[in-house]
Design an enzyme around this catalytic site. Structure first.
Site, PDB file in Angstrom:
ATOM      1  N   HIS A 206      -4.666   2.103   7.335  1.00 53.24           N
ATOM      2  CA  HIS A 206      -3.297   2.633   7.428  1.00 53.24           C
ATOM      3  C   HIS A 206      -3.105   3.747   6.388  1.00 53.24           C
ATOM      4  CE1 HIS A 206       1.235   1.921   7.830  1.00 53.24           C
ATOM      5  NE2 HIS A 206       1.143   2.656   6.738  1.00 53.24           N
ATOM      6  N   GLU A 207      -3.551   3.497   5.163  1.00 51.79           N
ATOM      7  CA  GLU A 207      -3.361   4.497   4.096  1.00 51.79           C
ATOM      8  C   GLU A 207      -4.259   5.714   4.318  1.00 51.79           C
ATOM      9  OE1 GLU A 207      -0.776   3.867   2.604  1.00 51.79           O
ATOM     10  OE2 GLU A 207      -0.669   1.701   2.890  1.00 51.79           O
TER      11      GLU A 207
ATOM     12  N   CYS B 222       5.766   0.314   7.472  1.00 51.56           N
ATOM     13  CA  CYS B 222       5.395   1.439   6.617  1.00 51.56           C
ATOM     14  C   CYS B 222       6.609   1.781   5.773  1.00 51.56           C
ATOM     15  CB  CYS B 222       4.993   2.630   7.484  1.00 51.56           C
ATOM     16  SG  CYS B 222       4.580   4.108   6.529  1.00 51.56           S
ATOM     17  N   LEU B 223       6.406   1.982   4.480  1.00 57.60           N
ATOM     18  CA  LEU B 223       7.544   2.269   3.599  1.00 57.60           C
ATOM     19  C   LEU B 223       8.225   3.583   3.972  1.00 57.60           C
ATOM     20  CD1 LEU B 223       6.068   1.150   0.153  1.00 57.60           C
ATOM     21  CD2 LEU B 223       7.706  -0.083   1.593  1.00 57.60           C
TER      22      LEU B 223
ATOM     23  N   GLN C 274       3.197  10.046   0.810  1.00 63.54           N
ATOM     24  CA  GLN C 274       4.468   9.318   0.918  1.00 63.54           C
ATOM     25  C   GLN C 274       5.382   9.569  -0.283  1.00 63.54           C
ATOM     26  OE1 GLN C 274       2.379   5.407   2.054  1.00 63.54           O
ATOM     27  NE2 GLN C 274       4.342   5.291   3.132  1.00 63.54           N
TER      28      GLN C 274
ATOM     29  N   GLY D  80       0.845  -1.184   0.000  1.00 62.85           N
ATOM     30  CA  GLY D  80       0.000   0.000   0.000  1.00 62.85           C
ATOM     31  C   GLY D  80       0.882   1.236   0.000  1.00 62.85           C
TER      32      GLY D  80
ATOM     33  N   HIS E   1      -2.544   8.068   6.508  1.00 61.65           N
ATOM     34  CA  HIS E   1      -1.554   8.896   5.802  1.00 61.65           C
ATOM     35  C   HIS E   1      -2.219  10.123   5.179  1.00 61.65           C
ATOM     36  CE1 HIS E   1       2.221   6.761   6.077  1.00 61.65           C
ATOM     37  NE2 HIS E   1       1.709   5.627   5.610  1.00 61.65           N
TER      38      HIS E   1
HETATM   39 NI    NI Z   1       2.564   3.718   5.669  1.00 62.27          NI
END
Ligand code: NI
Length: 161
Positions: A134-135, A92-93, A49, A44, A138
């Site tokens: 989660h997204e 998380c990236l 991000q 995701g 963000h």
């Molecule tokens: Ni994330």
């Protein structure tokens, strides 16, 4: 085309994203986000991000175990959350090397605009429900660390330091 993934504590990760228009710019952004997500081996990715404050996220819940199912969510809204919560251990990236233990609704109903401009609504369960929450965080300037107790957060931040 791959874009650079912003890493926490980049300020863009703490800002609220604005509604996205359904146009070529958003389509290029979403495709770039999918390219970036796959290259980083994630499932995701949200627009902040990659430094864009637009309400767009992408997800592919299956590509790591079989055929890919890329999905693009424009202007998503959570219409309903189950009262039942589930524990979730989330990477998380933008926060590499940290797994945060958070609590999420087990199921949600999400409404969003599809790339063709039509509106879709669906009950999400399992990984898709967790990942979408989660997204969505963000898009509201919230990262996993913001869900932790001060003690757990200090520990996580020590890993990042
Ligand atoms: Ni994330």
């Amino acid at each position: 085309m791959k874009r650079e993934i912003r890493r926490w504590p980049d300020a863009v990760l703490s800002q609220k994203a604005l509604p996205a228009s359904v146009d070529d710019v958003t389509m290029v952004l979403a495709q770039d986000m999918l390219d970036t997500m796959y290259a980083a081996e994630g499932r995701g990715l949200a627009a902040p991000q990659v430094g864009v404050l637009a309400r767009v996220f992408v997800m592919d819940s299956t590509w790591k175990v079989g055929a890919g199912t890329p999905e693009i969510f424009i202007n998503p809204e959570i219409l309903w959350r189950s009262t039942e919560l589930v524990p979730s251990s989330e990477g998380c990236l933008s926060i590499p090397g940290v797994l945060a233990e958070v609590s999420r609704a087990k199921e949600i109903i999400l409404r969003w605009v599809m790339p063709d401009g039509s509106v879709s609504a669906q009950k999400l369960v399992g990984f898709r429900a967790i990942c979408a929450q989660h997204e969505m965080d963000h898009l509201d300037g919230i990262v996993t660390l913001d869900h932790l107790s001060p003690e757990a957060r200090a520990k996580a931040e020590a890993v990042l330091a």
